[in-house]
Design a protein around this motif. Structure first.
Motif, PDB file in Angstrom:
ATOM      1  N   GLU A  46       0.690  -1.196  -0.253  1.00 33.02           N
ATOM      2  CA  GLU A  46       0.229  -0.012  -0.260  1.00 33.02           C
ATOM      3  C   GLU A  46       0.607   1.236   0.505  1.00 33.02           C
ATOM      4  O   GLU A  46       0.338   2.347  -0.326  1.00 33.02           O
ATOM      5  CB  GLU A  46      -1.088  -0.049   1.227  1.00 33.02           C
ATOM      6  N   VAL A  47       2.128   0.917   0.623  1.00 34.95           N
ATOM      7  CA  VAL A  47       2.921   2.287   0.128  1.00 34.95           C
ATOM      8  C   VAL A  47       3.864   2.230  -1.035  1.00 34.95           C
ATOM      9  O   VAL A  47       4.813   1.409  -0.716  1.00 34.95           O
ATOM     10  CB  VAL A  47       3.802   2.650   1.948  1.00 34.95           C
ATOM     11  N   ILE A  48       3.269   3.088  -1.435  1.00 38.26           N
ATOM     12  CA  ILE A  48       4.542   3.162  -3.257  1.00 38.26           C
ATOM     13  C   ILE A  48       4.794   3.828  -3.814  1.00 38.26           C
ATOM     14  O   ILE A  48       4.723   5.169  -3.204  1.00 38.26           O
ATOM     15  CB  ILE A  48       3.100   2.335  -4.163  1.00 38.26           C
ATOM     16  N   GLN A  49       6.031   3.517  -4.812  1.00 33.45           N
ATOM     17  CA  GLN A  49       5.914   5.282  -5.281  1.00 33.45           C
ATOM     18  C   GLN A  49       7.410   5.417  -4.694  1.00 33.45           C
ATOM     19  O   GLN A  49       7.792   5.940  -3.950  1.00 33.45           O
ATOM     20  CB  GLN A  49       5.080   6.275  -5.740  1.00 33.45           C
ATOM     21  N   PRO A  50       7.919   6.154  -5.763  1.00 32.47           N
ATOM     22  CA  PRO A  50       9.317   6.725  -4.645  1.00 32.47           C
ATOM     23  C   PRO A  50       8.979   7.833  -4.019  1.00 32.47           C
ATOM     24  O   PRO A  50       7.909   8.725  -4.917  1.00 32.47           O
ATOM     25  CB  PRO A  50      10.026   7.718  -5.756  1.00 32.47           C
ATOM     26  N   VAL A  51       9.649   8.112  -2.918  1.00 27.90           N
ATOM     27  CA  VAL A  51       8.966   9.762  -2.186  1.00 27.90           C
ATOM     28  C   VAL A  51       8.337  10.777  -2.727  1.00 27.90           C
ATOM     29  O   VAL A  51       7.641  11.500  -2.479  1.00 27.90           O
ATOM     30  CB  VAL A  51       9.781   9.956  -0.302  1.00 27.90           C
ATOM     31  N   GLU A  89      -2.745  10.911  -2.082  1.00 30.02           N
ATOM     32  CA  GLU A  89      -3.368  10.141  -1.408  1.00 30.02           C
ATOM     33  C   GLU A  89      -2.178   8.927  -0.987  1.00 30.02           C
ATOM     34  O   GLU A  89      -3.270   8.181  -0.003  1.00 30.02           O
ATOM     35  CB  GLU A  89      -4.035   9.439  -2.181  1.00 30.02           C
ATOM     36  N   VAL A  90      -1.695   9.183  -1.430  1.00 31.61           N
ATOM     37  CA  VAL A  90      -0.488   7.909  -0.933  1.00 31.61           C
ATOM     38  C   VAL A  90       0.580   7.914   0.718  1.00 31.61           C
ATOM     39  O   VAL A  90       0.676   7.728   1.564  1.00 31.61           O
ATOM     40  CB  VAL A  90       0.262   7.175  -2.268  1.00 31.61           C
ATOM     41  N   ILE A  91       0.678   9.432   0.329  1.00 36.16           N
ATOM     42  CA  ILE A  91       0.917  10.046   1.155  1.00 36.16           C
ATOM     43  C   ILE A  91       0.472   9.889   2.537  1.00 36.16           C
ATOM     44  O   ILE A  91       1.003   9.953   3.998  1.00 36.16           O
ATOM     45  CB  ILE A  91       1.717  11.227   0.654  1.00 36.16           C
ATOM     46  N   ILE A  92      -1.216  10.238   2.595  1.00 39.87           N
ATOM     47  CA  ILE A  92      -1.593  10.705   3.796  1.00 39.87           C
ATOM     48  C   ILE A  92      -2.182   9.332   3.987  1.00 39.87           C
ATOM     49  O   ILE A  92      -3.081   9.516   5.384  1.00 39.87           O
ATOM     50  CB  ILE A  92      -2.906  11.918   3.151  1.00 39.87           C
ATOM     51  N   GLY A  93      -2.124   8.147   3.203  1.00 44.06           N
ATOM     52  CA  GLY A  93      -1.997   6.375   3.717  1.00 44.06           C
ATOM     53  C   GLY A  93      -4.080   6.570   3.265  1.00 44.06           C
ATOM     54  O   GLY A  93      -5.126   6.214   3.637  1.00 44.06           O
ATOM     55  N   PRO A 138      -8.829  18.329  -0.995  1.00 43.83           N
ATOM     56  CA  PRO A 138     -10.373  18.277  -0.591  1.00 43.83           C
ATOM     57  C   PRO A 138     -10.379  16.911   0.415  1.00 43.83           C
ATOM     58  O   PRO A 138     -10.553  16.609   0.982  1.00 43.83           O
ATOM     59  CB  PRO A 138     -11.090  17.602  -1.789  1.00 43.83           C
ATOM     60  N   LYS A 139     -11.762  18.084   1.887  1.00 51.15           N
ATOM     61  CA  LYS A 139     -12.000  17.428   2.803  1.00 51.15           C
ATOM     62  C   LYS A 139     -12.745  15.701   2.253  1.00 51.15           C
ATOM     63  O   LYS A 139     -12.546  15.022   3.737  1.00 51.15           O
ATOM     64  CB  LYS A 139     -13.287  18.250   3.381  1.00 51.15           C
ATOM     65  N   LYS A 140     -13.109  15.496   1.467  1.00 52.39           N
ATOM     66  CA  LYS A 140     -13.623  13.654   1.327  1.00 52.39           C
ATOM     67  C   LYS A 140     -11.894  12.818   0.946  1.00 52.39           C
ATOM     68  O   LYS A 140     -12.134  11.770   1.423  1.00 52.39           O
ATOM     69  CB  LYS A 140     -14.697  13.811  -0.078  1.00 52.39           C
ATOM     70  N   LEU A 141     -11.339  13.761   1.020  1.00 51.96           N
ATOM     71  CA  LEU A 141      -9.829  12.814   0.710  1.00 51.96           C
ATOM     72  C   LEU A 141      -9.018  12.376   1.706  1.00 51.96           C
ATOM     73  O   LEU A 141      -9.115  11.935   2.362  1.00 51.96           O
ATOM     74  CB  LEU A 141      -8.761  13.285  -0.801  1.00 51.96           C
ATOM     75  N   LEU A 142      -9.359  13.635   2.941  1.00 48.39           N
ATOM     76  CA  LEU A 142      -9.047  13.697   4.534  1.00 48.39           C
ATOM     77  C   LEU A 142      -9.387  12.382   5.307  1.00 48.39           C
ATOM     78  O   LEU A 142      -8.829  12.217   6.000  1.00 48.39           O
ATOM     79  CB  LEU A 142      -8.957  15.573   4.761  1.00 48.39           C
ATOM     80  N   ASP A 179      -4.382   8.400  11.961  1.00 51.83           N
ATOM     81  CA  ASP A 179      -3.378   8.970  13.347  1.00 51.83           C
ATOM     82  C   ASP A 179      -2.332  10.071  12.421  1.00 51.83           C
ATOM     83  O   ASP A 179      -1.740  10.695  13.484  1.00 51.83           O
ATOM     84  CB  ASP A 179      -2.599   7.672  13.272  1.00 51.83           C
ATOM     85  N   LEU A 180      -2.211   9.835  11.024  1.00 51.68           N
ATOM     86  CA  LEU A 180      -1.053  10.592  10.660  1.00 51.68           C
ATOM     87  C   LEU A 180      -1.709  11.865  10.292  1.00 51.68           C
ATOM     88  O   LEU A 180      -0.732  13.096  10.754  1.00 51.68           O
ATOM     89  CB  LEU A 180      -0.893  10.129   8.935  1.00 51.68           C
TER      90      LEU A 180
END
Length: 476
Positions: free
Chosen positions: A327-332, A338-342, A395-399, A405-406
């Protein structure tokens, strides 16, 4: 993006034609040039390209320690794999494989060297059969056996053959591919304008890469890492050491430039490049230096047209739309919001990664780095601030879908990072981010980037949206 990645592969509508326009301009020479310094927070990529026929010390390659049970297979020049492929030299390596120039002993001899010389990729023994298998073999077979009529088929680096090889360190899955000249990591320095790939070639390559991703998505595959790094194993809250290790392959080194003249293998590479000396009697295998093909796939001493082509390769950390490898993908530095915020991600995450890579490849600019001032170590918060700065609030719906926890107390009610100081860096329309572009071209390019890099994955474009965009103009 595919509206429903689980549907059967789709084709362009009958009234729409997808084409790769033929470039008209030609470069007047091939040489390197130094680039200028960019403003703060716009990181200029450094040219680390040296003539690749020079030997590389074993310390810079996979190292002796990689040759242990579960690790790399000791390959010797002259070895024959699968009773067919004779090893001629080493042309590359990575964290999970070594790559070799081989001769197909069963190839029909008739003056066509493209059928005689291939690339052999030998995976580590622990890539399969140890409970943490990648999907690479299965994905490569799927892509190879997919619709050849799809406009993206020619721009994927396809598997030719695969087999297993038993060695002292275990059983190794092996792949045979068509040879490629080099990656986009090293392609820019051929050109005289600050190592920047000319617009005609940039335009052509962008269309081809959109088509490649379209093909993959239509066949249920998400690339997940446009620069080829294996940083997906790094924890979201990366330590300094882990972040630094992720920079090994941060350049776009899984986009391959196709061969233009196979005759240079025999007339140049095999005559000029030394064959490594190896001792099969040594108790410990000694890695040999890679001797890439970069100088031997087109005539770099002559004027040339811009009709290079690319393919998208390195599917080792790719996922299925229906099953993710991790689930944690891509070079940082290229990681989608969406990946950064889980939060959950899908095929649309490739478009964000693609946008960030375009700026690296074609303008030699890294859009994000996530570095904390002073020591420069990576922090997700810094990365999110940079994304906010260029592309607006989350956008709030993504957050609400992210890792609470993050995210707890990180964002304000407007979707911006609390307490973040203004970065005061120029926007994408500036010379700092898009150097060397005229006004109209810059407007088209920035509009294209803004289309790719929507923070909300649901708002990202389809492949046809991108191909229709005025920057590409590939759909009529």
């Amino acid at each position: 993006m595919v509206d429903n990645p689980n549907e059967t592969p789709s084709e362009p509508a009958p009234s729409e034609t997808v084409s790769t326009p033929q470039p008209t301009a030609a470069s007047e020479g091939i040489k390197g040039a130094e680039g200028g310094k960019e403003p703060e927070k716009v990181e200029k990529l450094q040219d680390d390209t040296a003539p690749q026929q020079d030997a590389t010390s074993e310390d810079d390659e996979e190292g002796k320690a990689a040759y242990r049970p579960g690790g790399f297979h000791p390959v010797y020049i002259g070895d024959i794999f699968n009773d067919r492929y004779k090893v001629l030299n080493k042309i590359g390596y990575g964290l999970y494989s070594t790559v070799w120039l081989v001769k197909d002993l069963q190839a029909t001899v008739g003056g066509d060297a493209s059928n005689v010389y291939r690339a052999l990729k030998v995976l580590r023994a622990n890539c399969y059969g140890h409970g943490t298998d990648t999907f690479e073999r299965e994905i490569l077979r799927c892509l190879r056996d997919g619709s050849r009529e799809h406009p993206g088929y020619p721009y994927v680096c396809h598997l030719i053959d695969d087999f297993e090889h038993q060695g002292p360190n275990g059983t190794h899955v092996c792949f045979i591919f068509e040879l490629m000249g080099e990656t986009l990591r090293t392609f820019g320095p051929w050109f005289p304008l600050n190592d920047m790939i000319p617009y005609e070639i940039m335009h052509r390559f962008t269309i081809q890469l959109v088509l490649a991703l379209w093909y993959a998505h239509d066949h249920g595959v998400i690339h997940t890492g446009m620069s080829g790094t294996l940083a997906c194993t790094i924890n979201l809250m990366a330590s300094v050491k882990a972040y630094q290790s992720s920079q090994i392959d941060i350049k776009p080194n899984n986009i391959f430039v196709k061969f233009r003249d196979y005759s240079f293998i025999e007339s140049g590479y095999l005559k000029e490049i030394p064959v490594p000396q190896q001792d099969r009697e040594e108790t410990e295998y000694r890695p040999v230096p890679s001797q890439p093909l970069r100088w031997f796939y087109f005539d770099y001493n002559a004027k040339y047209s811009a009709d290079f082509d690319v393919t998208l390769g390195d599917w080792g950390v790719s996922s299925w739309t229906t099953k993710h490898l991790t689930e944690v993908i891509q070079p940082v530095a290229l990681r989608a919001p969406e990946v950064i915020i889980g939060a959950p991600w899908d095929a649309s995450t490739d478009w964000w990664n693609f946008g960030a890579v375009l700026l690296e490849v074609f303008r030699c600019i890294r859009m994000f780095d996530g570095g904390v001032p002073q020591d420069g170590h990576y922090e997700p918060r810094e990365h999110l601030i940079e994304i906010n700065d260029l592309f607006g609030p989350f956008p709030k719906k993504l957050l609400e879908k992210g890792n609470q926890d993050l995210l707890r107390d990180l964002f304000d009610d407007e979707g911006r990072i609390k307490g973040a100081e203004p970065l005061n860096r120029p926007g994408l329309m500036s010379e700092a981010f898009t150097p060397g572009m005229g006004r109209s071209l810059r407007e088209y390019f920035v509009s294209f980037m803004n289309l790719l890099m929507k923070i909300d994955p649901e708002e990202r474009p389809s492949a046809l949206d991108l191909l229709r965009h005025p920057f590409l103009g590939a759909v009529q």
